[in-house]
Design a protein around this motif. Structure first.
Motif, PDB file in Angstrom:
ATOM      1  N   GLY B 109       0.778  -1.241   0.000  1.00  0.00           N
ATOM      2  CA  GLY B 109       0.000   0.000   0.000  1.00  0.00           C
ATOM      3  C   GLY B 109       0.803   1.281   0.000  1.00  0.00           C
ATOM      4  N   GLN B 145      -3.754  -4.221 -12.559  1.00  0.00           N
ATOM      5  CA  GLN B 145      -3.669  -2.792 -12.280  1.00  0.00           C
ATOM      6  C   GLN B 145      -2.565  -2.148 -13.120  1.00  0.00           C
ATOM      7  N   GLU B 148      -3.533  -2.060 -16.769  1.00  0.00           N
ATOM      8  CA  GLU B 148      -4.489  -0.983 -17.055  1.00  0.00           C
ATOM      9  C   GLU B 148      -3.806   0.382 -17.087  1.00  0.00           C
ATOM     10  N   LEU B 149      -2.928   0.599 -16.117  1.00  0.00           N
ATOM     11  CA  LEU B 149      -2.205   1.871 -16.085  1.00  0.00           C
ATOM     12  C   LEU B 149      -1.387   2.052 -17.358  1.00  0.00           C
ATOM     13  N   GLN B 152      -3.743   2.913 -20.196  1.00  0.00           N
ATOM     14  CA  GLN B 152      -4.242   4.281 -20.077  1.00  0.00           C
ATOM     15  C   GLN B 152      -3.218   5.319 -20.503  1.00  0.00           C
ATOM     16  N   ARG B 247       2.317  10.287  -1.857  1.00  0.00           N
ATOM     17  CA  ARG B 247       1.216  10.964  -1.151  1.00  0.00           C
ATOM     18  C   ARG B 247       1.664  12.260  -0.501  1.00  0.00           C
ATOM     19  N   ASP B 249       0.928  14.908  -1.674  1.00  0.00           N
ATOM     20  CA  ASP B 249      -0.209  15.816  -1.854  1.00  0.00           C
ATOM     21  C   ASP B 249      -1.173  15.750  -0.678  1.00  0.00           C
ATOM     22  N   GLY B 250      -0.921  14.861   0.270  1.00  0.00           N
ATOM     23  CA  GLY B 250      -1.717  14.843   1.494  1.00  0.00           C
ATOM     24  C   GLY B 250      -1.262  15.971   2.411  1.00  0.00           C
ATOM     25  N   ASP B 251      -1.773  15.971   3.638  1.00  0.00           N
ATOM     26  CA  ASP B 251      -1.364  17.052   4.531  1.00  0.00           C
ATOM     27  C   ASP B 251      -0.478  16.569   5.682  1.00  0.00           C
ATOM     28  N   GLU B 275      -2.800  11.431  -7.916  1.00  0.00           N
ATOM     29  CA  GLU B 275      -3.161  10.112  -8.431  1.00  0.00           C
ATOM     30  C   GLU B 275      -2.938   9.982  -9.928  1.00  0.00           C
TER      31      GLU B 275
END
Lengths: 293, 471
Positions: B109, B145, B148-149, B152, B247, B249-251, B275
């Protein structure tokens, strides 16, 4: 191997967290550091230290036992498993959280548990954003013998959830588990989308969702506090599930959370297999937090 | 929730009331404040301890004792030391004319698969021929996954063969890379716990087989104290050449970056900031140092602004602002620019010096939703009304409110907002560019503000919103 053994074997790999026996300046500092290293956080650690100082009954009392008592007392009230209300058919469980915490895997494990209890369970592949998310849930559905409601990639999750709820009711399901896309809580647009899913569920069944489970990763630090705060404000979280407790991370943030929010901790995840989800018990958790007796 | 270090240090020095010099007790108190700030930012305790020791040596030095503003001086020292410890980034180490293997590894993860695709896209954009392969046969649908990426984003991905073991996939990927003369082969491995002996042995075997040019640990910026253990164990057992932080872009304050840099002894190379497949940026120590200290993410702010704001439109608005002309059309264009930047509250918190007002920002009625409602109000006006807001009286207000689906109160609020902004524009005009700069500096009072202010893109930020945080 029992889950507690797994927890302990994970913890054993790190140096013994806490070995001091008596109350003295050095062991108090050692304790303080042990808690900080377990991600309990400064504020909660300070409060625990105060509690210990005030509750210390006699000078000869062992500090390990004293801190254990204080922590168990703190965690006991939040150690409550999720109970399915049989009157709700289906009992709707919405699973939310930031990216990569293990929402889909947790749903697979919950599905296994409820199936083993003889309940009829359906899953909703509400993560229509991440590549491979639908397939991942589908495989869990196959593994646990649950029907999976899925839409096209990029489809509107709220619409999918609405249709799935109607179908699930018709099929006479006991439990409907809804997966959602991982989203960072500071993304207002994505949180709005999640609120919309909740509104749509309520439109179909005013009493639902009956549970909103926030999945937290044990390796997460102080940011988990913000995650709980914002998800709580946005979609009314009813319980927490902590994953990845089989690693060396101690998930001490749960102590800080118990301090700040009275949310029940419904389950903990300790592995990747379907049966690696367990009830959270205060005594065992505190034991693992302090590095065993 | 968290007080920033700057705030705490000011408190320390306020108590010592205008001494103007750094006394021994001030040093001790400052160091305590720094320690608390770092721990609250999730920097691991052993790393904090070493860091504080280094700081003591510097703070006690002559330079600081003579400093005029000790709190600012200490903040700067801490910031510089953080930047130094976080270290420089570097480009990927890829040799020409051979199949460079990039091994992606980390906990479950952490974002390995998404990051693998991002890295492939970045390399492909720079002209390299890239092949992706997923060795994750454990997590259900992990291989799909990546496939697919790839589809795309127009990236080559090794076809999936059902039931194939990770090592066999790696062999096939190496052959395929050679056959197609790929410059880089990115191997996306399964997430694994650093204490899972069996899985770590598998990873070591994959590494031995593929002889990677880069072995990159992918780690979540939200990680807590355990980041040290994770980084050290992966470094010891497998050997790392770099770290990618996801991540961002999180806080989260991102103290894990410091912990891992210190423990694994390898540079941080990239930051995952979203993302989408292009949301990967080169690591920037200054940016992360600012976040850890809660000083705001200036670079991030400017980059977002540059990327998202229509420069021409921003310049036009700025010119009109400076000339003192400012009608509702300008306000509308301004609001749209802001909306494009994303979450307004999050954006404001990135502004240095504003971080300390984050509670007020949370409470204030500023959101993308209110912006959109205001936009609807303006869009319900006639072109003439937009040019001459003065003509909007009671009956026009009723019509506009009905058209926008809001109350007359909302229309009044928008008009008031317009008046305030217009008044400010007039003031800016009087002050001229130099006066405006000095006003902005007073607001910020933090390093980094200058570079921010020099940026054209900032002209598009609504000064009314920016000022609100200061109240």
């Amino acid at each position: 191997m029992s889950w507690l053994d797994k927890l302990k074997s994970g913890l054993k790999k790190t140096a013994g967290l806490f070995t001091a026996r008596t109350f003295d300046a050095a062991s108090v500092e050692e304790l303080e550091e042990a808690l900080i290293r377990a991600d309990v956080g400064l504020t909660a650690t300070r409060r625990i230290m105060q509690d210990i100082q005030s509750k210390k009954s006699r000078e000869s009392d062992e500090i390990r036992a004293a801190v254990g008592r204080v922590l168990v007392e703190k965690m006991q009230p939040v150690a409550r498993p999720l109970t399915i209300d049989a009157a709700r058919k289906p009992y709707v469980i919405l699973v939310v959280g930031v990216n990569g915490v293990g929402k889909t895997t947790t749903i697979g494990k919950l599905a296994r548990q409820y199936r083993d209890q003889g309940l009829k369970v359906s899953l909703v592949a509400g993560d229509t954003f991440r590549a491979g998310a639908v397939e991942q849930l589908q495989l869990w559905g196959d593994k646990t013998g649950c029907r999976v409601h899925a839409g096209k990639p990029g489809a509107d999750a709220a619409g999918l959830v609405f249709d799935a709820l109607a179908a699930s009711r018709k099929a006479g399901d006991d439990v409907l588990l809804i997966d959602t896309a991982g989203r960072l809580h500071n993304r207002a647009d994505l949180m709005d989308e999640l609120k919309k899913i909740v509104r749509v569920i309520q439109k179909a069944d005013a009493s639902a969702p009956h549970a909103v489970e926030l999945v937290l990763d044990a390796t997460t630090g102080q940011n988990a506090l913000t995650q709980v705060k914002i998800f709580q404000e946005m979609v009314g979280v009813t319980g927490l599930i902590m994953t990845k407790l089989d690693g060396t991370a101690k998930g001490g943030i749960l102590v800080a959370l118990a301090d700040a929010y009275p949310l029940p901790i419904h389950a903990v995840g300790v592995g990747e297999q379907a049966d690696d989800l367990h009830a959270f018990t205060a005594a065992e958790y505190v034991d693992s937090l302090l590095g065993g007796a | 929730m968290f007080n920033t270090l700057a705030q705490k240090l000011s408190a320390v020095f306020d108590k010592l009331a205008n001494r103007g010099i750094l006394t021994e007790s001030a040093v001790d108190e400052s160091l305590r404040a720094i320690k608390v700030a770092l721990l609250e930012a999730d920097v691991a305790l052993p790393v904090v301890k070493t860091f504080i020791q280094n700081m003591r040596d510097q703070v006690v030095g002559e330079k600081v004792v003579k400093a005029v503003s000790p709190s600012q001086m200490v903040v700067k020292l801490v910031h510089d030391e953080l930047v130094k410890t976080l270290g420089d980034s570097r480009a990927l180490n890829l040799a020409p004319r051979r199949q460079n293997v990039i091994l992606m590894l980390g906990l479950q993860g952490s974002g390995k698969t998404t990051t693998s695709a991002k890295l492939a896209l970045r390399l492909q954009k720079s002209g390299a021929k890239v092949l992706l392969a997923s060795l994750d046969t454990y997590r259900p649908a992990a291989q799909q996954q990546l496939a697919e990426l790839g589809a795309q984003n127009g990236l080559a991905v090794l076809p999936i063969v059902k039931g194939e073991k990770p090592l066999d996939i790696a062999r096939r990927a190496l052959d395929e890379a050679k056959l197609t003369a790929a410059d880089a082969l990115i191997l996306d491995t399964a997430g694994r716990l650093h204490i899972d002996a069996e899985m770590m042995a598998e990873l070591a075997e994959i590494k031995r087989l593929s002889d990677p040019a880069e072995s990159l640990l992918v780690a979540d910026a939200m990680m807590g104290q355990d980041a040290v253990t994770t980084a050290r164990t992966f470094a010891d057992a497998i050997g790392l050449t770099g770290i990618i932080l996801t991540r961002v872009d999180g806080d989260a304050r991102g103290g894990a970056a410091l912990s891992m840099r210190a423990q694994a002894g390898v540079p941080l190379l990239f930051l995952g900031v979203g993302e989408k497949a292009d949301a990967l940026e080169a690591f920037d120590a200054k940016r992360i140092a600012g976040r850890i200290l809660g000083m705001g993410d200036v670079v991030g702010l400017v980059e977002t602004a540059i990327e998202k704001v229509n420069q021409d439109e921003a310049r036009k608005t700025a010119e009109r602002m400076m000339s003192g002309r400012f009608d509702l059309n300008d306000l509308l264009s301004q609001m749209r620019q802001i909306n494009k930047l994303g979450d307004v509250k999050g954006l404001m918190k990135m502004i240095p010096g504003i971080a300390k007002f984050s509670d007020q920002i949370d409470k204030a009625d500023i959101s993308n939703k209110t912006l959109r409602r205001q936009e609807a109000v303006i869009l319900s006006m006639t072109p003439r009304e937009r040019r001459n807001p003065d003509i909007i009286k009671a009956s026009r207000k009723l019509r506009i409110a009905a058209g926008a689906g809001v109350s007359v109160n909302d229309v009044n609020r928008l008009l008031k907002h317009y008046e305030q902004t217009a008044a400010m524009m007039k003031q800016f005009k009087k002050m001229g560019p130099a006066g405006m700069m000095s006003l902005m500096k007073k607001m910020g009072g933090m390093p980094g503000m200058d570079s921010l202010m020099n940026n054209d893109a900032l002209a598009s930020l609504n000064p009314e919103l920016t000022l609100k945080g200061k109240k």
